[in-house]
Design an enzyme around this catalytic site. Structure first.
Site: not given
Length: 701
Positions: A34-35, A217-218, A248, A593
């Site tokens: 995503k970044t 973002d997020e 998430q 993770r």
């Protein structure tokens, strides 16, 4: 933008990056890049001439993420000045500096951090002559921040109780003092910006016309007030590029509202919802397990992570006899992995609650393995533990000044700084410990009543713990000192209470392992673990952290321990709206993770509140296909010897029930069949109870 940068994107990433001038939701799964998509989107807008730097606003949730974005975009100071990139609070601070007149602030207004804010609240309480013991300053601080984060001013709220009336009076006085001093706290930055944008039509229109492209973002972690800020900046001509993952969303306790994603879809009339499902982090088995788990949530957009990496190894599930054996199994696996060539820093131990780290830390310490607690303190370094240890030292007869100074006014007793200065000056002049100075002043009739009360607390602790066993004496000290009541009244004191309870468990373990299980021996043991610096001076250390702290991180190897009902999912989640769904999202975050291997474990018995409790297998483990799991237990491979939750057509785990005496509850476990069926029910105010269904008169809620 170089051609290679675009061609390196997968089809879904490319579609997102090259969207025309329109708002869109990018559902970016864990490890989906995503970044990269966010920064590629900005670069594409700039290099194609779709936008100038001045027309772009990019919002992140952490300074670290904002810095990483700027570095990927070129990282120059000029870029940072011309293009607005930062956190919500950082961007609001920038806005208020430019428009301080409209905000009613001086040009160089100061920002209060949490400590400064608490100090001001304490002064307000003293000025209003409010009982600080009844209305704890930190509780009022939490109340003020919660109201601001909900967009509510003191004058806009009507008190429903006398206690709330007192807190509203403090809130109003606090607001007045902040304006008078020309200072703002963190919550104020966002609220004041929203108020200005609401009220100043021309200013709002100016920013709507300037920021043609807004990237967030997020997005799943935005609060209602942050979402309103976004809407105020978004006119009809703006394109909002929201990147997030509803699977998430794990910060409901901080005010994050996962429903914002659905509101965004409707209110912005979205034509495009793009799913980034290709994962570049984890092996296939890990993703398949995570997909299966999260599919049990009802309120989600839905997506299915996949990878080109291959299936990888099965997920390892270990069922331990007890919590000590669980921790030892993890340490044994870590040693095995390290011998196979993996660095310690490539491994992470995740747990749901901070208190669970204690048994892991103890076992790692005994094994001589270096570890670091990410985003937090090691167990014996936590403030509430150091407070308890200070009381224990004084109750054991130690008169060290450091312990006295730590807890002489904690919890608050109204001992002023001048009184402490006089004590320390006297102690220094006569080369005496502080406790003796206080005692001598008492004998001479010169001790203020507040110091006399402190001395009474310590003397009482010495008397009441003299004949008790080690765990019981520590439990008594935690209660009699006022520590338990203090954290019980704290809005966010649950973790501290759990840690204090875990200190009692640590004492029980020390008593079982030590030849001389005295309080003095335990204090020495705690000091050794707290002062174990040599093991932790290396960068190659095992990472310990809560699952919340692990968000955004990745590791080659991940261990998730304590997968028991009441621990994970946490017991509190049963009483919160959509609580189990958020806990499931948290488990999903934990699993995703891991890059190479994922280890899951739970214990059949665990020490909780100085009692050995039976551990009930987490429902989340039942939501992972058995074909993806290699299971072992303390007796050897396989699970045939272990009691498993029984299937029962009438009563099932998670079912809501009502008991005529205990009230509403939720079934946590089921045993037996027919007339022998019994259920473990968690009740909101009565704890957990085993009930025989043939006698209990349970009804479905």
């Amino acid at each position: 933008m170089p051609e290679s940068s675009v061609t390196a994107l997968n089809p879904q990433q490319l579609q997102a990056v090259t969207l025309d001038h329109e708002s869109a939701l990018i559902l970016a799964g864990a490890g989906s890049g995503k970044t990269r998509v966010l920064t590629s989107r900005i670069n594409w807008l700039l290099h194609t001439g779709k936008a100038t730097k001045q027309e772009i606003l990019a919002v992140t949730f952490t300074n670290k993420a904002a810095k990483e974005m700027l570095i990927r975009l070129g990282g120059t100071a000029i870029l940072n000045r011309t293009m607005w990139v930062g956190t919500f609070h950082g961007l609001c601070n920038r806005f208020l500096r430019l428009h301080h007149v409209e905000a009613g602030y001086p040009a160089s207004f100061l920002i209060l951090d949490m400590a400064d804010q608490l100090s001001m609240v304490k002064r307000i309480i003293k000025t209003l002559k409010i009982n600080e013991e009844k209305y704890a300053p930190r509780k009022i601080q939490h109340y003020i921040n919660a109201q601001k984060e909900s967009g509510i001013r003191a004058g806009e709220k009507k008190a429903e109780t006398l206690d709330e009336q007192i807190m509203l009076e403090c809130y109003a006085a606090y607001e007045s003092q902040c304006l008078k001093d020309g200072v703002a706290d963190f919550a104020e930055l966002l609220l004041r910006t929203v108020e200005i944008l609401r009220g100043e039509t021309l200013l709002r229109k100016h920013y709507q016309e300037r920021f043609r492209y807004i990237l967030v973002d997020e997005f799943q972690d935005t609060s209602l007030l942050q979402y309103e800020w976004l809407k105020l900046l978004s006119g009809k001509q703006n394109a909002v590029f929201a990147v997030g993952d509803d699977d998430q969303s794990i910060y409901g306790f901080r005010g994050a509202n996962s429903d914002n994603i659905r509101l965004f879809e409707v209110e912005f009339n979205l034509r495009h919802i793009i799913r980034l499902e290709q994962n570049y982090r984890s092996q296939g088995n890990i993703l398949d397990a995570a997909n299966s788990l999260i599919s049990h949530n009802q309120k989600r957009f839905g997506k299915n992570l996949w990878t080109e990496k291959g299936a990888g190894e099965p997920i390892q599930l270990h069922v331990a006899i007890n919590d000590m054996e669980e921790a030892q199994h993890i340490v044994d696996e870590i040693r095995h992995l390290h011998r196979a060539g993996l660095s310690f820093s490539d491994m992470a131990l995740l747990y749901r609650s901070n208190a669970q780290s204690r048994i892991l830390e103890h076992t790692l310490f005994n094994a001589g393995l270096a570890y670091k607690v990410y985003g937090g303190l090691r167990f014996f370094e936590r403030a509430e533990i150091k407070h308890a240890l200070a009381y224990l030292r004084l109750s054991a007869g130690f008169n060290d000044n450091a312990s006295v100074l730590r807890i002489i006014n904690f919890p608050a007793r109204g001992i002023g700084s001048r009184s402490l200065e006089i004590l320390q000056e006297t102690a220094l002049a006569h080369d005496l410990p502080l406790m003796e100075v206080i005692q001598r002043r008492l004998s001479a009739g010169k001790t203020p009543i507040v110091l006399e009360r402190f001395l009474q607390v310590i003397n009482t602790l010495r008397q009441k713990t003299a004949e008790l066993a080690l765990p019981e004496s520590i439990e008594r000290v935690i209660v009699e000192s006022g520590l338990y009541a203090y954290y019980e009244n704290e809005k966010e004191g649950r973790d501290q209470l759990d840690n204090l309870n875990e200190l009692v468990n640590a004492a029980s373990l020390f008593q079982a392992e030590s030849d001389t299980p005295t309080l003095e021996g335990f204090l020495a043991h705690a000091a050794l673990e707290a002062g174990d610096y040599q093991l932790n001076m290396t960068n190659d250390a095992i990472q310990l952290m809560t699952v919340h702290a692990a968000k955004g991180l990745e590791f080659e190897i991940v261990f998730v321990s304590g997968l028991e009902e009441g621990l994970f999912p946490h017991d509190n989640s049963r009483h919160e709206r959509d609580g189990i769904e958020e806990e499931r999202r948290l488990m999903y975050v934990a699993m995703t993770r891991a890059k190479q291997k994922l280890y899951l474990s739970y214990a059949q018995t665990r020490m909780l509140n100085n009692q050995r409790r039976c551990g009930i297998r987490s429902r989340f483990l039942n939501e992972i296909p058995e074909s993806l799991i290699h299971a072992t237990n303390s007796h050897g491979p396989g699970l045939s010897s272990l009691p498993m939750p029984s299937s029962n057509s009438e009563w099932g785990i998670g079912q809501k029930v009502i008991h005529p005496v205990f009230g509403a509850g939720e079934i946590m476990n089921v045993e037996g069949r027919g007339d022998t069926t019994r259920v473990l029910v968690g009740f909101k105010n009565r704890g957990s109870k085993w009930l025989a269904v043939s006698y209990a008169k349970l009804s479905r809620a």
